[in-house]
Scaffold this active site. Structure first.
Site, PDB file in Angstrom:
ATOM      1  N   ARG A  69       0.893  -1.218   0.041  1.00 33.66           N
ATOM      2  CA  ARG A  69       0.088   0.132  -0.003  1.00 33.66           C
ATOM      3  C   ARG A  69       0.970   1.124   0.139  1.00 33.66           C
ATOM      4  NH1 ARG A  69      -4.546   0.171   4.410  1.00 33.66           N
ATOM      5  NH2 ARG A  69      -2.959   0.366   5.973  1.00 33.66           N
ATOM      6  N   LYS A 171      -2.841   6.555   1.752  1.00 34.72           N
ATOM      7  CA  LYS A 171      -2.595   7.066   3.100  1.00 34.72           C
ATOM      8  C   LYS A 171      -1.940   8.256   3.248  1.00 34.72           C
ATOM      9  CE  LYS A 171      -3.234   4.098   7.207  1.00 34.72           C
ATOM     10  NZ  LYS A 171      -4.736   3.981   7.329  1.00 34.72           N
ATOM     11  N   GLU A 207     -16.479   5.921   4.108  1.00 36.90           N
ATOM     12  CA  GLU A 207     -16.048   5.420   5.056  1.00 36.90           C
ATOM     13  C   GLU A 207     -15.963   6.301   6.533  1.00 36.90           C
ATOM     14  OE1 GLU A 207     -11.883   4.766   4.850  1.00 36.90           O
ATOM     15  OE2 GLU A 207     -11.720   6.017   3.379  1.00 36.90           O
TER      16      GLU A 207
HETATM   17  C1  PLP Z   1      -5.737   3.282   7.605  1.00 37.20           C
HETATM   18  C2  PLP Z   1      -7.116   3.586   7.412  1.00 37.20           C
HETATM   19  C3  PLP Z   1      -8.093   2.520   7.312  1.00 37.20           C
HETATM   20  C4  PLP Z   1      -8.030   1.250   7.620  1.00 37.20           C
HETATM   21  O1  PLP Z   1      -6.935   0.380   7.097  1.00 37.20           O
HETATM   22  P1  PLP Z   1      -6.400  -0.717   7.844  1.00 37.20           P
HETATM   23  O2  PLP Z   1      -5.314  -1.154   6.859  1.00 37.20           O
HETATM   24  O3  PLP Z   1      -7.345  -1.883   7.885  1.00 37.20           O
HETATM   25  O4  PLP Z   1      -5.700  -0.261   9.069  1.00 37.20           O
HETATM   26  C5  PLP Z   1      -9.275   3.122   6.817  1.00 37.20           C
HETATM   27  N1  PLP Z   1      -9.809   4.167   6.464  1.00 37.20           N
HETATM   28  C6  PLP Z   1      -8.784   4.886   6.578  1.00 37.20           C
HETATM   29  C7  PLP Z   1      -9.011   6.575   5.862  1.00 37.20           C
HETATM   30  C8  PLP Z   1      -7.432   4.931   6.877  1.00 37.20           C
HETATM   31  O5  PLP Z   1      -6.375   5.806   6.936  1.00 37.20           O
END
Ligand code: PLP
Length: 325
Positions: A69, A171, A207
């Protein structure tokens, strides 16, 4: 909570990261004109290391997914990225160096925070000439044992987290402070977090600020499909992959807010929260409450995932990596 060591590696314009070093946890120096400070050129990751109850061995959950990622994000943000091997090695070194901070089995975990940022000086609007890859760690408690209980979400229809063509699907650090305002407002009204809607129609659920969302209706599980505006969570992906084994059908699709309000159960997934039950959702003036507790879909998925992550349940997928063997 601060721990003893962090890992740091730099990369200059040729794109190769030097062999990283563990150093004492300490402040870092940055040029006032560094890319990260001026233009937000940076990504973060989040992962956890657990102590297995049976033998105390240290476990990581799918760290190669975090590495992959970060690579996708680095491409989007015009940054060079450490290789999967370097990424995993950095995490391992950071965990091992800070092993005295890892809580006993069942009491919590060591949260790992990898960062990749433009540390070089640049004044014009352009990618930085130097990058830093850094990993630090902090022990964290058990989300549920700390008494946070079911989440009460507020559906935000003024502020948006991401738009098509933006950086919502990676991210990038630029995705987070723009929603502080929405989170602050929701928290001041007693909600736990914000559920975002798509920025175009203000109708499809996306989300929560740092976790993904799922709904359950008539025993069937669905979650919004990731099309660039939703962060593809590793917990989300794992739940989609393991739900069929527990006898649940799963689907990724567009979910209008009305469908969420009519769901039987709602839950969130993320490294920080694991699988967290949603107790209520408030949309405009309407508050809908959901079932939660023992025996429900969310609870079953929560236990199954935790069992694998913490090494209590046989891992048939090669998701768990022992790091001190
Ligand atoms: C990190 C994150 C997640 C969750 O990702 P995981 O890999 O399951 O920890 C979901 N939404 C956002 C906006 C994030 O930054």
């Amino acid at each position: 909570m601060q721990t003893d060591y962090m890992y740091i590696s730099k990369c200059s314009e040729n794109g190769d990261f030097e062999t990283g070093q563990l150093t004492n946890f300490q402040d870092i120096q940055l040029s006032p004109s560094s890319g990260v400070l001026n233009y937000g050129q940076a990504l973060f990751e989040g992962a956890k290391a657990y102590r297995r109850a049976s033998d105390g061995k240290l476990l990581m959950f799918r760290p190669e997914e975090n590495a992959a990622r970060m690579m996708v994000g680095a491409e989007r943000m015009c940054m060079p990225c450490p290789s999967t091997d370097q990424f995993i090695d950095a995490i391992k070194q950071t965990v091992l160096a800070n092993r005295r901070w890892i809580p006993p089995s069942g009491k919590g975990s060591l949260y790992l925070r990898p960062l990749l940022f433009g540390s070089g000086a640049v004044l014009g609007l352009a990618p930085a000439p130097e990058y830093t890859f850094l990993v630090f760690a902090s022990p964290v408690g058990n989300y549920f044992k700390d008494g946070l209980g079911p989440l009460n979400l507020y559906v935000e229809d003024e502020y948006h987290r991401a738009t098509m063509g933006g950086a919502g699907g990676v991210k990038s650090i630029t995705n987070y402070s723009p929603v502080y305002k929405a989170i602050k407002r929701a928290k001041s009204r007693g909600f736990s977090d914000v559920l975002y809607l798509d920025a175009v129609n203000k109708r499809y659920i996306e989300e929560v600020s740092s976790c993904n969302v799922f709904i359950v209706k008539d025993g069937k599980i669905s979650t919004p499909s990731t099309k660039g505006t939703i962060l593809p969570g590793i917990t989300r992906k794992s739940i989609i992959e393991m739900a069929p084994d527990l006898g649940f059908e799963t689907e990724e699709k567009c979910i209008p807010i009305e469908e969420l309000l009519e769901a039987d159960q709602v839950f969130c997934t993320g490294t920080a929260v694991g699988v967290a039950t949603v107790g209520s959702v408030t949309y405009k003036e309407k508050r809908v409450e959901y079932k939660n507790g023992e025996g429900l879909v969310c609870e079953k998925l929560h236990s199954a995932l935790r069992g694998i992550q913490e090494g209590m349940v046989q891992d048939n997928r090669g998701w768990v990596v022992e790091i001190d063997s």
